[in-house]
Design an enzyme around this catalytic site. Structure first.
Site, PDB file in Angstrom:
ATOM      1  N   ASP A 169      -1.852   3.902   4.196  1.00  0.00           N
ATOM      2  CA  ASP A 169      -1.409   3.071   5.315  1.00  0.00           C
ATOM      3  C   ASP A 169       0.043   3.252   5.753  1.00  0.00           C
ATOM      4  O   ASP A 169       0.319   3.449   6.931  1.00  0.00           O
ATOM      5  CB  ASP A 169      -1.615   1.595   4.978  1.00  0.00           C
ATOM      6  CG  ASP A 169      -3.049   1.263   4.624  1.00  0.00           C
ATOM      7  OD1 ASP A 169      -3.837   2.189   4.376  1.00  0.00           O
ATOM      8  OD2 ASP A 169      -3.384   0.074   4.577  1.00  0.00           O
ATOM      9  N   GLU A 399      -4.436  -0.971  -8.807  1.00  0.00           N
ATOM     10  CA  GLU A 399      -4.630  -0.293  -7.527  1.00  0.00           C
ATOM     11  C   GLU A 399      -3.911   1.046  -7.512  1.00  0.00           C
ATOM     12  O   GLU A 399      -4.457   2.068  -7.107  1.00  0.00           O
ATOM     13  CB  GLU A 399      -4.120  -1.186  -6.395  1.00  0.00           C
ATOM     14  CG  GLU A 399      -4.272  -0.585  -5.017  1.00  0.00           C
ATOM     15  CD  GLU A 399      -3.831  -1.545  -3.919  1.00  0.00           C
ATOM     16  OE1 GLU A 399      -4.063  -1.225  -2.752  1.00  0.00           O
ATOM     17  OE2 GLU A 399      -3.259  -2.616  -4.239  1.00  0.00           O
TER      18      GLU A 399
END
Length: 433
Positions: A169, A399
């Site tokens: 992102d 993550e």
């Protein structure tokens, strides 16, 4: 049992428990709270994690994702199977009227590569053969959509319309391209920073532009032709191009094995040749790395990121690029016992713990290591594998991981990290050392 084997055995059980905990009945959320829906490439990677201990569930993960495929062939980047108020932007902001609700963009098409692995490695052959006959036509439609709608001028290089499509992102590779995108003119409340410290997440200036693009797609009525013409963000993303190329090759191999040969597969073969010629546009002799390309400003996205190594995964690295790229990788790996940071440690935009500006992501490592093995660079592949294993030994199934310490970065109890542990890092550990 040695201490190492005991540790690995416990981690395997913990990884299985993580997937079970994040299973919402047919699909697996990346982690509860922060990401409460089904994400496209997360789900593909997670299918590999289910494979070693629950083959039917591995296939179900893929079919659940494909249940949201658009008539155009696009597989959306998020599927909103059920309501949750812990994530923003939700289906009300995206404005897509599908069943199930979804976003209007996609993500790197790693699913075809995963399906090839499931088909080849699944022990239940009757199950595999039953599933593959349904899934292959859907994958063909998805890859045709990529080539026809995201490269209508037949350049050989598909485009991305949003940094979220890359899955990376807030990568520094997108900084300049995003500057050309206006900021959204309405107020909103982010939910990500209520789960994770803001120091590990994208800045507001990036989110303002992310949301402008979401509005833009809705105003264009999700029309592929209009978006291609007018989208202020239009990038040849080297990660998407590489993953798509590898996926198409893997898809065609599966097609050959099950006897599918037609005009569609012939078209996909031609697109492979086109990309193999066009990829040279993304090579930079100055950095000895592949880069994405901003088609609006006609310039390379010069940040040095791990995406620039994914052409190994695709088989797109030419003979004259191989050694310079390996030399650059060797220097990269010298910076930390953990590997491999998403942004090169010597890049001015490197931040070791901020999302895609430095932290380590194990599914990217898996793809790079697989590509290196294909090219015969076993030492570098092993170094990345060891560095990846060190991350989960240090801080579990997160993550991502701090690029210098291996500490947690982003969400905890993360599905794709558990999946990579189960499929790649922990089974047959002694054989991998």
């Amino acid at each position: 049992m040695t201490e190492t084997n005991q540790r690995d055995a416990q981690l395997i059980e913990d990884a299985k428990a993580t997937l079970v905990k994040n299973d919402l009945g047919g699909y697996t959320v990346p982690t509860h709270g922060l990401y409460p829906f089904q994400w496209n490439w997360d789900s593909a990677i997670v299918a590999l994690g289910w494979l070693p201990f629950d083959e039917p569930r591995a296939w179900e993960e893929a079919t659940s994702l494909l249940s949201a495929q658009w008539k155009s062939g696009m597989v959306p980047h998020v599927v909103f199977h059920q309501h949750s108020d812990t994530y923003f932007p939700g289906p009300d902001i995206w404005g897509v009227k599908n069943i199930p609700d979804s976003t209007s963009i996609t993500q790197p098409p790693v699913l075809a590569t995963v399906i090839k692995s499931l088909f080849e490695e699944c022990k239940d052959r009757a199950l595999a053969e039953a599933q593959i006959n349904t899934i292959v036509p859907q994958l063909i439609d998805s890859h045709l959509w990529w080539y026809k709608q995201r490269d209508p001028e037949n350049t050989g290089l598909v485009v991305s319309y949003h940094p979220w499509e890359s899955g990376m992102d807030n990568s520094p590779a997108w900084d300049a391209a995003l500057e050309a995108v206006p900021c959204v003119d309405w107020e909103y409340t982010r939910r990500d920073t209520s789960h994770i410290d803001a120091s590990e997440r994208p800045h507001k200036k990036e989110y303002d532009r992310f949301l402008y693009l979401v509005d833009f797609f809705r105003k264009m009525n999700f029309d592929d032709t209009l978006i291609y013409q007018d989208c202020p963000y239009r990038v040849n993303d080297v990660s998407i191009i590489s993953i798509l190329h590898r996926g198409t090759k893997d898809l065609l191999e599966v097609c050959e094995k099950i006897g599918v040969s037609n005009e569609q597969t012939a078209y996909l073969e031609k697109r492979l040749s086109l990309t193999e010629e066009a990829i040279q546009k993304l090579w930079c002799a100055e950095t000895n790395l592949f880069h994405s390309f901003d088609t609006r400003s006609n310039s390379l996205c010069k940040a040095r990121t791990s995406a620039g190594l994914l052409p190994f995964f695709a088989g797109l690295v030419g003979e004259h690029q191989t050694q310079p790229l390996i030399s650059e990788l060797d220097k990269w790996l010298e910076h930390s016992e953990y590997a491999i940071s998403s942004t090169h440690p010597e890049d001015p935009n490197y931040e070791p713990q901020r999302y895609w500006r430095g932290p380590i992501w194990l599914h990217i490592n898996w793809m790079i290591a697989l590509g290196l093995q294909d090219y015969g660079f076993a030492h570098q592949a092993q170094r990345i594998t060891h560095g990846s294993r060190a991350c989960i030994y240090t801080s579990g199934f997160n993550e991502s991981f701090h690029a210098e310490t291996g500490a947690r970065s982003g969400g905890a109890d993360f599905s794709w990290t558990a999946a990579m542990a189960l499929y790649w890092l922990l089974p047959n550990t002694s054989e991998k050392d």
